[in-house]
Each structure stands twice: as structure tokens, then as C-alpha cells.
Write a protein that holds these residues in place. Structure first.
Motif, mmCIF file in Angstrom:
data_model
loop_
_atom_site.group_PDB
_atom_site.id
_atom_site.type_symbol
_atom_site.label_atom_id
_atom_site.label_comp_id
_atom_site.label_asym_id
_atom_site.label_seq_id
_atom_site.Cartn_x
_atom_site.Cartn_y
_atom_site.Cartn_z
ATOM 1 N N CYS A 99 7.166 -7.204 -16.686
ATOM 2 C CA CYS A 99 5.730 -7.519 -16.688
ATOM 3 C C CYS A 99 5.445 -8.737 -17.573
ATOM 4 O O CYS A 99 4.417 -9.394 -17.407
ATOM 5 N N PHE A 100 6.358 -9.031 -18.489
ATOM 6 C CA PHE A 100 6.157 -10.161 -19.411
ATOM 7 C C PHE A 100 6.796 -11.414 -18.833
ATOM 8 O O PHE A 100 7.744 -11.956 -19.401
ATOM 9 N N PHE A 101 6.286 -11.856 -17.692
ATOM 10 C CA PHE A 101 6.880 -13.000 -16.989
ATOM 11 C C PHE A 101 6.193 -14.313 -17.351
ATOM 12 O O PHE A 101 6.502 -15.347 -16.783
ATOM 13 N N ARG A 102 5.261 -14.249 -18.301
ATOM 14 C CA ARG A 102 4.579 -15.461 -18.744
ATOM 15 C C ARG A 102 4.736 -15.677 -20.247
ATOM 16 O O ARG A 102 4.807 -14.709 -21.016
ATOM 17 N N ARG A 103 4.762 -16.924 -20.608
ATOM 18 C CA ARG A 103 4.904 -17.338 -22.004
ATOM 19 C C ARG A 103 3.619 -18.054 -22.424
ATOM 20 O O ARG A 103 3.042 -18.820 -21.637
ATOM 21 N N PHE A 104 3.174 -17.779 -23.643
ATOM 22 C CA PHE A 104 2.033 -18.510 -24.193
ATOM 23 C C PHE A 104 2.553 -19.843 -24.712
ATOM 24 O O PHE A 104 3.386 -19.894 -25.620
ATOM 25 N N LYS A 106 1.310 -23.818 -25.633
ATOM 26 C CA LYS A 106 0.258 -24.805 -25.879
ATOM 27 C C LYS A 106 -1.098 -24.344 -25.335
ATOM 28 O O LYS A 106 -1.795 -25.089 -24.631
ATOM 29 N N GLY A 107 -1.445 -23.117 -25.604
ATOM 30 C CA GLY A 107 -2.776 -22.620 -25.267
ATOM 31 C C GLY A 107 -2.929 -22.012 -23.892
ATOM 32 O O GLY A 107 -3.990 -21.498 -23.560
ATOM 33 N N VAL A 108 -1.880 -22.055 -23.064
ATOM 34 C CA VAL A 108 -1.990 -21.452 -21.727
ATOM 35 C C VAL A 108 -0.828 -20.504 -21.445
ATOM 36 O O VAL A 108 0.235 -20.586 -22.072
ATOM 37 N N PHE A 109 -1.065 -19.618 -20.451
ATOM 38 C CA PHE A 109 -0.039 -18.659 -20.036
ATOM 39 C C PHE A 109 0.749 -19.284 -18.887
ATOM 40 O O PHE A 109 0.204 -19.488 -17.795
ATOM 41 N N MET B 1 -8.310 -22.545 -24.984
ATOM 42 C CA MET B 1 -7.124 -21.695 -25.150
ATOM 43 C C MET B 1 -7.300 -20.389 -24.377
ATOM 44 O O MET B 1 -8.331 -19.735 -24.482
ATOM 45 N N GLU B 2 -6.277 -20.022 -23.587
ATOM 46 C CA GLU B 2 -6.355 -18.753 -22.860
ATOM 47 C C GLU B 2 -6.295 -17.591 -23.848
ATOM 48 O O GLU B 2 -5.634 -17.675 -24.881
ATOM 49 N N SER B 3 -6.990 -16.523 -23.519
ATOM 50 C CA SER B 3 -7.008 -15.378 -24.417
ATOM 51 C C SER B 3 -6.628 -14.105 -23.668
ATOM 52 O O SER B 3 -6.271 -14.145 -22.491
ATOM 53 N N LEU B 4 -6.724 -12.978 -24.345
ATOM 54 C CA LEU B 4 -6.246 -11.701 -23.812
ATOM 55 C C LEU B 4 -7.427 -10.796 -23.467
ATOM 56 O O LEU B 4 -8.569 -11.089 -23.824
ATOM 57 N N TRP B 36 -5.115 -12.446 -33.233
ATOM 58 C CA TRP B 36 -4.501 -13.318 -32.220
ATOM 59 C C TRP B 36 -4.656 -14.785 -32.609
ATOM 60 O O TRP B 36 -3.691 -15.549 -32.634
ATOM 61 N N VAL B 40 -1.670 -17.444 -33.743
ATOM 62 C CA VAL B 40 -1.429 -18.694 -33.012
ATOM 63 C C VAL B 40 -1.583 -19.902 -33.945
ATOM 64 O O VAL B 40 -0.776 -20.835 -33.927
ATOM 65 N N VAL B 73 3.265 -12.692 -22.460
ATOM 66 C CA VAL B 73 2.024 -12.024 -22.057
ATOM 67 C C VAL B 73 2.300 -11.229 -20.792
ATOM 68 O O VAL B 73 2.993 -11.721 -19.899
ATOM 69 N N GLU B 77 -2.511 -8.961 -18.970
ATOM 70 C CA GLU B 77 -3.036 -9.666 -20.147
ATOM 71 C C GLU B 77 -3.626 -8.726 -21.187
ATOM 72 O O GLU B 77 -4.573 -9.065 -21.893
ATOM 73 N N ASP B 78 -3.055 -7.497 -21.233
ATOM 74 C CA ASP B 78 -3.526 -6.554 -22.246
ATOM 75 C C ASP B 78 -2.389 -6.055 -23.144
ATOM 76 O O ASP B 78 -2.560 -5.059 -23.867
ATOM 77 N N VAL B 80 1.089 -7.968 -25.480
ATOM 78 C CA VAL B 80 1.908 -9.148 -25.757
ATOM 79 C C VAL B 80 3.225 -8.731 -26.411
ATOM 80 O O VAL B 80 3.348 -7.636 -26.960
#
Lengths: 125, 125
Positions: A99-104, A106-109, B1-4, B36, B40, B73, B77-78, B80
Motif C-alpha cells: 500500500c506504500f507505493f508512493r514516496r513523499f 519535495k512536497g508531493v506524493f 505541499m500535499e498533506s494527509l 507532520w 517535514v 504514503v 493517505e491515512d 505513513v
């Protein structure tokens, strides 16, 4: 049999699910007392679905069950780690191994992994 | 910045803390929006303490801060994953490297690890 502090979290304890070989974290799910007992009794990971409000054998629909190889318990007895063999190679309903297929980044997933199955095919109506 | 999705869990999102080199899971903690953003901004893990009801820089007392090397993430998105370098070598306030120092074995919780520090020494009054 020793049990967990289910009362602290309104009957639920988070279970961190980790690939027993690679150490990759596959998902986080929740267990209640029944899910805990069924997991221990069967050796297959059972969870409590908070969205569907029901006991859930992981892989019931997809066939991607999780064989529990080892269970770790934390200092407060309110979190567990299930070290599992993930049948089918994918834990995430979106078709990814984890489920953790995204990395944070530079501010984006940002998606960092490749999907291993097509959810449209596996979860046919 | 993307958030959760902080709203889903009453303002809190669980953070699974993993050693960035060994892949061992060190602990589970909770973050709110402020934790969070501070994590960051500073690169050091901050959490929300549910027992003390306060923002918490991990290692504030013990010096065992966590340098965040990577953040993953999940699909919803709930949740990390913080991949960290654990300064001092120990994440658990009981003196163990990992809070998950016990294994569920034939119905009981058995200590499987050796402590790396004496909590009585580190958390002096």
C-alpha cells in the motif's frame, strides 16, 4: 493465551503487516479480539474492516491471503507486527505489492513502484 | 505541499517507524498536522503524544532523535512510514532497539531482544 490491549483503542489494535522475507511494509490494518483469535488459530491474517464493519479474511475476494509467519508485540501491547508471506505478491487493492507505493518527495506524493495486477480484473463485479 | 487525511482519524494519522538500513520496525506513533509539518521542515520525527496530549520531538528527553531519511504514503493517505536513522540505537522507552522486542510464541509474549540501554539511567528525574 496472552492477549492484547483491545480496550485502549475502542476494541481495535493496529497491525503492521510486513513481508517476512524483504522486510517491506505492505499495509496497516486493524484487528479486534475475534480477528486476533482467528489469525492465531488459522495462521491466515484476519482483520476488522472499519469501513465495512465486519471481520475480514484478507484475500477472501482476491485470493491474496497472507500466511502469518511471525507475530511481534510492542511494549504497550496495543500494536502488533504480522510478518507474512503475501500470496499473489500484492497486498494493496490498487494492484501494488505494498500500500506504500508512493514516496513523499519535495512536497508531493510520487508513485515509486510498478503495479503487479490490474484491480479491474481481480475485483470483477 | 500535499498533506494527509488527518480528518479521517480525528486529526491523527499513524506513522510506522522503520529503520532505514535494517528494515526493522521500531515503533508505531501518531502524527497530527503540526507534527507532520515539523517533521517535514526539520527532518526529525515529531509525533503527537496521545497520553500527554502534546506535540513531541522524539528523543527530546533521551537524545535518541530519529533522522527521517524517507517518507512513504499509503493508498488511502491515512498512514505513513517514516524510514529513520535512530540516533542512540534505541527507539523504545523500555531500553530496547525496537518497541517490538517480544514475539507471540505458543500463546505467550516472549522477549526476543536484548536491551541496549537502562531506562533508569536515561530518564532520570
Amino acid at each position: 493465551m496472552e492477549s492484547l490491549q483491545f480496550d485502549k483503542g475502542n476494541g481495535l489494535v493496529p497491525a503492521i503487516v510486513q513481508d517476512y522475507e524483504s522486510g517491506d511494509i505492505l499495509m496497516l490494518a486493524y484487528i479486534n479480539r475475534e480477528a486476533w483469535e482467528k489469525t492465531v488459530a488459522t495462521g491466515k491474517a484476519h482483520y476488522w474492516s472499519r469501513s465495512r464493519n465486519t471481520l475480514w479474511l484478507k484475500g477472501e475476494t482476491s485470493g491474496h491471503v497472507q500466511i502469518v509467519k511471525e507475530i511481534l508485540v510492542d511494549c504497550d501491547e496495543d500494536t502488533v507486527v504480522f510478518k507474512v508471506e503475501q500470496i499473489g505478491g500484492a497486498a494493496c487493492h490498487k494492484g501494488f505489492r505494498s500500500c506504500f507505493f508512493r514516496r513523499f518527495d519535495k512536497g508531493v506524493f510520487k508513485v515509486k513502484d510498478e503495479p503487479v495486477f490490474d484491480p479491474g480484473e481481480v475485483y470483477k463485479k
